[in-house]
Design a protein around this motif. Structure first.
Motif, mmCIF file in Angstrom:
data_model
loop_
_atom_site.group_PDB
_atom_site.id
_atom_site.type_symbol
_atom_site.label_atom_id
_atom_site.label_comp_id
_atom_site.label_asym_id
_atom_site.label_seq_id
_atom_site.Cartn_x
_atom_site.Cartn_y
_atom_site.Cartn_z
ATOM 1 N N TYR A 1 0.846 -0.996 0.040
ATOM 2 C CA TYR A 1 -0.083 0.016 0.052
ATOM 3 C C TYR A 1 0.869 1.336 -0.152
ATOM 4 O O TYR A 1 0.448 2.504 0.061
ATOM 5 N N GLY A 2 2.213 1.004 -0.121
ATOM 6 C CA GLY A 2 2.904 2.264 -0.078
ATOM 7 C C GLY A 2 3.344 3.023 1.323
ATOM 8 O O GLY A 2 3.842 3.948 1.231
ATOM 9 N N LYS A 3 3.099 2.130 2.397
ATOM 10 C CA LYS A 3 3.380 2.809 3.605
ATOM 11 C C LYS A 3 4.439 2.098 4.193
ATOM 12 O O LYS A 3 4.675 0.695 4.044
ATOM 13 N N TYR A 4 5.145 2.555 5.139
ATOM 14 C CA TYR A 4 6.324 2.110 5.897
ATOM 15 C C TYR A 4 5.720 1.390 7.262
ATOM 16 O O TYR A 4 4.980 1.957 7.920
ATOM 17 N N LEU A 5 6.415 0.325 7.375
ATOM 18 C CA LEU A 5 5.842 -0.487 8.703
ATOM 19 C C LEU A 5 6.751 0.134 9.996
ATOM 20 O O LEU A 5 8.096 0.135 9.780
ATOM 21 N N GLY A 6 5.688 0.498 11.071
ATOM 22 C CA GLY A 6 6.323 0.832 12.089
ATOM 23 C C GLY A 6 5.776 0.258 13.389
ATOM 24 O O GLY A 6 4.909 -0.767 13.292
ATOM 25 N N VAL A 7 5.975 0.999 14.542
ATOM 26 C CA VAL A 7 5.382 0.299 15.899
ATOM 27 C C VAL A 7 4.739 1.415 16.706
ATOM 28 O O VAL A 7 5.412 2.398 16.829
ATOM 29 N N SER A 8 3.657 1.312 17.022
ATOM 30 C CA SER A 8 3.026 2.192 18.044
ATOM 31 C C SER A 8 3.496 2.231 19.609
ATOM 32 O O SER A 8 4.417 1.349 19.743
ATOM 33 N N LYS A 9 3.225 3.117 20.376
ATOM 34 C CA LYS A 9 3.673 2.843 21.723
ATOM 35 C C LYS A 9 3.110 1.906 22.298
ATOM 36 O O LYS A 9 3.826 1.450 23.623
ATOM 37 N N ASP A 10 2.156 1.278 22.055
ATOM 38 C CA ASP A 10 1.587 0.183 22.811
ATOM 39 C C ASP A 10 1.687 -1.066 22.007
ATOM 40 O O ASP A 10 1.318 -2.297 22.520
ATOM 41 N N GLY A 11 2.812 -1.129 21.122
ATOM 42 C CA GLY A 11 3.127 -2.312 20.672
ATOM 43 C C GLY A 11 2.669 -2.933 19.330
ATOM 44 O O GLY A 11 2.884 -4.054 19.082
ATOM 45 N N VAL A 12 1.875 -2.007 18.743
ATOM 46 C CA VAL A 12 0.964 -2.660 17.755
ATOM 47 C C VAL A 12 1.779 -2.246 16.501
ATOM 48 O O VAL A 12 2.258 -0.960 16.269
ATOM 49 N N VAL A 13 1.899 -3.227 15.547
ATOM 50 C CA VAL A 13 2.725 -3.021 14.438
ATOM 51 C C VAL A 13 1.753 -2.492 13.316
ATOM 52 O O VAL A 13 0.778 -2.958 12.967
ATOM 53 N N THR A 14 2.276 -1.181 12.665
ATOM 54 C CA THR A 14 1.295 -0.368 11.788
ATOM 55 C C THR A 14 1.856 -0.044 10.579
ATOM 56 O O THR A 14 3.098 -0.210 10.483
ATOM 57 N N GLY A 15 1.404 0.211 9.512
ATOM 58 C CA GLY A 15 1.948 0.530 8.135
ATOM 59 C C GLY A 15 1.324 1.641 7.542
ATOM 60 O O GLY A 15 0.486 1.705 6.630
ATOM 61 N N ARG A 16 1.493 2.968 8.366
ATOM 62 C CA ARG A 16 0.674 4.120 7.963
ATOM 63 C C ARG A 16 1.780 5.154 7.675
ATOM 64 O O ARG A 16 1.213 6.405 7.522
ATOM 65 N N SER A 17 2.953 5.088 7.702
ATOM 66 C CA SER A 17 4.169 6.067 7.580
ATOM 67 C C SER A 17 4.559 6.363 6.220
ATOM 68 O O SER A 17 4.516 5.182 5.306
ATOM 69 N N ASP A 18 4.685 7.531 5.735
ATOM 70 C CA ASP A 18 4.989 7.909 4.173
ATOM 71 C C ASP A 18 6.582 7.883 4.274
ATOM 72 O O ASP A 18 7.043 8.265 3.173
ATOM 73 N N ALA A 19 7.311 7.808 5.360
ATOM 74 C CA ALA A 19 8.759 8.140 5.492
ATOM 75 C C ALA A 19 9.178 7.244 6.541
ATOM 76 O O ALA A 19 8.589 6.484 7.492
ATOM 77 N N VAL A 20 10.807 7.151 6.563
ATOM 78 C CA VAL A 20 11.303 6.170 7.509
ATOM 79 C C VAL A 20 11.993 7.173 8.706
ATOM 80 O O VAL A 20 12.938 7.789 8.304
ATOM 81 N N GLY A 21 11.305 7.032 9.907
ATOM 82 C CA GLY A 21 11.898 7.500 11.089
ATOM 83 C C GLY A 21 12.297 6.415 11.954
ATOM 84 O O GLY A 21 12.500 5.251 11.759
ATOM 85 N N PRO A 22 12.802 6.941 13.171
ATOM 86 C CA PRO A 22 13.162 5.778 14.134
ATOM 87 C C PRO A 22 12.088 4.851 14.392
ATOM 88 O O PRO A 22 12.411 3.596 14.718
ATOM 89 N N MET A 23 11.052 5.164 14.434
ATOM 90 C CA MET A 23 9.924 3.999 14.699
ATOM 91 C C MET A 23 9.958 3.280 13.695
ATOM 92 O O MET A 23 9.056 2.200 13.800
ATOM 93 N N GLU A 24 10.338 3.235 12.395
ATOM 94 C CA GLU A 24 9.985 2.546 11.195
ATOM 95 C C GLU A 24 11.375 1.646 11.016
ATOM 96 O O GLU A 24 11.432 0.947 9.847
ATOM 97 N N GLN A 25 12.089 1.444 12.047
ATOM 98 C CA GLN A 25 13.505 0.815 11.672
ATOM 99 C C GLN A 25 13.445 -0.488 12.595
ATOM 100 O O GLN A 25 12.937 -0.297 13.735
ATOM 101 N N TRP A 26 13.821 -1.413 11.952
ATOM 102 C CA TRP A 26 13.758 -2.939 12.623
ATOM 103 C C TRP A 26 15.161 -3.632 12.334
ATOM 104 O O TRP A 26 15.997 -3.267 11.545
ATOM 105 N N GLU A 27 15.252 -4.374 13.260
ATOM 106 C CA GLU A 27 16.877 -4.886 13.405
ATOM 107 C C GLU A 27 16.696 -6.484 13.461
ATOM 108 O O GLU A 27 15.914 -7.099 14.399
ATOM 109 N N PRO A 28 17.234 -7.082 12.403
ATOM 110 C CA PRO A 28 17.008 -8.578 12.634
ATOM 111 C C PRO A 28 18.137 -9.157 14.114
ATOM 112 O O PRO A 28 19.258 -8.720 13.646
ATOM 113 N N VAL A 29 17.795 -10.361 14.303
ATOM 114 C CA VAL A 29 18.688 -10.983 15.391
ATOM 115 C C VAL A 29 18.741 -12.361 14.976
ATOM 116 O O VAL A 29 17.871 -13.156 14.925
#
Length: 264
Positions: free
Chosen positions: A113-141
């Protein structure tokens, strides 16, 4: 939902490979070797192979929790776990994301849908951002052949068993937080790009090290016949060059060494 998704998604997320060429007789031995090295796990997932390093998380990506079930995008900006696929099937279009590097050991994901995946403060993964900020960054382990995905809130991604929503609420990676990040791109393409990058880094390291040695030789006195070069490596020089401060960095390193009459 599939039709709506196809209408909204931007650009191609599924990269189709070239048609296989006819095999020649003289390559029979090579073909047999290739057959013995078939990745059965990849075949069971429709050609989508499990990645084991962050460099491979780029292009078309899917996230599998459980067996043949993938994180799926919804048109309201939320995510769920999709229906199970039969063996040999890959993810559906709404289960395919586009991955981008987002800093050291991190990546960003864009849904169809053209939106970046992030996470809300309550821990829900959302895809509603048009740009990549700190909340839209993920780290693989990656550990012991298993994978987990860490959010910017230092919580691991998982599927809520109560409503199948995708969340990031646990500070530890238990069985529920373990997943498989799968790539739909040709594996050899990743390998060639990684090797090319390594060669470029080696060449840059050699060039900058030689540059520093030649620079030091212009000024250093050799009473004891020893060349004194800063042991900081080429990394800081490379960063200084990128910022346009290479000459200043070389001068600073000479000053630290105090090895010539101009830098005391």
């Amino acid at each position: 939902m599939g039709d709506e998704y196809a209408a909204v998604k931007r650009g191609k997320l599924i990269l189709k490979g070239d048609k296989p060429k006819a095999k020649k007789r003289k390559h029979k031995k090579k073909d047999k070797d290739d057959e013995t090295n078939v990745d059965e796990d990849c075949v069971k997932h429709g050609g989508w192979w499990r990645v084991s390093r962050v460099e491979d998380i780029t292009g078309s990506i899917s996230i599998e929790f459980g067996q043949n079930t993938y994180v799926s995008a919804l048109d309201n900006g939320l995510f769920t776990i999709g229906a199970p696929h039969a063996e040999g099937e890959g993810p559906s279009p709404e289960e395919i994301f586009t991955a981008f590097p987002a800093g050291e050991n991190k990546f960003a994901l864009k849904s169809g849908y053209g939106k970046y995946l992030g996470v809300s403060k309550d821990g829900v993964v959302t895809g509603r951002s048009d740009a990549v900020g700190p909340m839209e960054q993920w780290e693989p382990v990656f550990q012991d052949g298993q994978t987990a995905i860490l959010s910017s809130m230092n919580k691991f991604m998982s599927v809520n068993p109560e409503d199948d929503s995708v969340v990031a609420t646990s500070t530890e990676a238990h069985a529920a937080e373990r997943c498989s990040v799968r790539s739909g791109r040709a594996r050899h393409e990743h390998r060639e790009k990684h090797e090319q990058h390594e060669h470029q880094e080696q060449d840059e390291h050699t060039d900058l090290s030689t540059l520093e040695v030649n620079y030091v030789k212009k000024f250093q006195k050799f009473q004891d016949k020893r060349l004194r070069v800063h042991d900081g490596g080429a990394g800081p020089l490379r960063r200084a060059r990128d910022r346009g401060r290479l000459h200043e960095a070389l001068l600073d390193r000479r000053a630290v060494m105090k090895a010539d009459r101009y830098c005391k």
